[in-house]
Enzyme design. Structure first.
Site, short mmCIF file in Angstrom:
data_model
loop_
_atom_site.label_atom_id
_atom_site.label_comp_id
_atom_site.label_asym_id
_atom_site.label_seq_id
_atom_site.Cartn_x
_atom_site.Cartn_y
_atom_site.Cartn_z
N HIS A 8 0.83 -1.20 0.00
CA HIS A 8 0.00 0.00 0.00
C HIS A 8 0.87 1.26 0.00
O HIS A 8 1.96 1.28 0.58
CB HIS A 8 -0.92 0.01 1.21
CG HIS A 8 -2.02 -1.00 1.15
ND1 HIS A 8 -3.18 -0.81 0.43
CD2 HIS A 8 -2.13 -2.24 1.71
CE1 HIS A 8 -3.96 -1.86 0.55
NE2 HIS A 8 -3.35 -2.76 1.31
N THR A 58 15.55 -3.19 1.04
CA THR A 58 14.76 -2.14 0.40
C THR A 58 15.33 -1.69 -0.93
O THR A 58 14.69 -0.92 -1.64
CB THR A 58 14.65 -0.93 1.34
OG1 THR A 58 15.98 -0.41 1.58
CG2 THR A 58 14.01 -1.30 2.66
N LYS A 59 16.55 -2.15 -1.27
CA LYS A 59 17.18 -1.73 -2.52
C LYS A 59 17.95 -2.91 -3.11
O LYS A 59 18.15 -3.93 -2.44
CB LYS A 59 18.12 -0.56 -2.29
CG LYS A 59 19.26 -0.86 -1.33
CD LYS A 59 20.14 0.37 -1.10
CE LYS A 59 21.30 0.05 -0.16
NZ LYS A 59 22.16 1.23 0.07
#
Length: 238
Positions: A153, A201-202
């Protein structure tokens, strides 16, 4: 005593066989919906507005994909690699090589958008969210409880809508430690290692070691890797 043990064993075998048969019947009912969704190009798939315009259509779609979720949940708890793999490949359309090992309790979301290469091992209680696609290479090792998400979301969206950051790819011989989390759009390079409990996250470059929250590079890995997994499981019934 032996007769009692045989009776108990026979009871559990019959129970799981009947459960598997019921899952196959339910799976066959939702197979057509899975196949149709898989074949349709995006331009022909019903838009959110079209679905909302028809309450009946929305109810049917939710019901069918609810059936898919039910089959996935129940399949994950069948204590047989052979039966689980049969349902994953031929009912849920998961693209997995014959030498892939998926252990007990793993959950697949949109399994028809997930591809798993030969020799890869998926540990217990993992979650692979394939809604935007997941591509897993060869001889990849998943620890217990690995979570891969391809959709989430948007906390800034007025309607709390979903953000689309693309699929997740994992290179050959990568190693994902227990309880690590891979977020949408991440690419994990060949031979890379994600430490236990890390939140990625990367993108992770090949042959590097990442750990922490958020994950950062904490080391490197030997680039001369030659091991290959043969697809044999250490716990035949789990």
């Amino acid at each position: 005593m032996m007769i009692f043990l045989y009776v108990v064993a026979g009871y559990f075998v019959c129970k799981w066989l009947l459960r598997s048969l019921c899952l196959l019947c339910v799976g066959l009912l939702c197979r057509c919906a899975v196949r149709r969704h898989k074949r349709l190009p995006k331009s022909q798939q019903p838009s959110s507005n079209e679905v909302r315009d028809s309450h009946m259509r929305q109810s049917v779609v939710r019901y069918l994909f609810g059936m898919v979720r039910l089959v996935v949940y129940q399949t994950a708890r069948i204590p047989s690699h052979h039966i689980r793999n049969l349902i994953y490949r031929h009912i849920l359309c998961l693209q997995m090589d014959a030498e892939t090992t998926v252990y007990y309790g793993t959950e697949f979301r949109a399994p028809w958008k997930i591809r798993i290469g030969a020799g890869t091992i998926i540990g217990d209680q993992c979650v692979l969210d394939g809604r935007n696609g997941i591509s897993v290479g060869r001889n990849v090792n998943f620890g217990t409880g690995v979570w891969i998400w391809t959709m989430q979301h948007d906390y800034n969206a007025a309607d709390f809508g979903l953000s689309d950051k693309g699929m997740v790819t994992i290179g050959d011989r990568a190693w994902l430690g227990p309880r690590c989390v891979i977020l949408p759009g991440v690419n994990i390079g060949e031979g890379a290692v994600v430490a236990a409990g890390a939140v990625v996250t990367k993108d992770i470059p090949p042959y590097t070691l990442f750990g922490g929250i958020p994950a950062r590079q904490i080391g490197v890995r030997n680039t001369n890797l030659t091991y290959e997994f043969d697809g044999k499981n250490h716990a035949p019934f789990l």
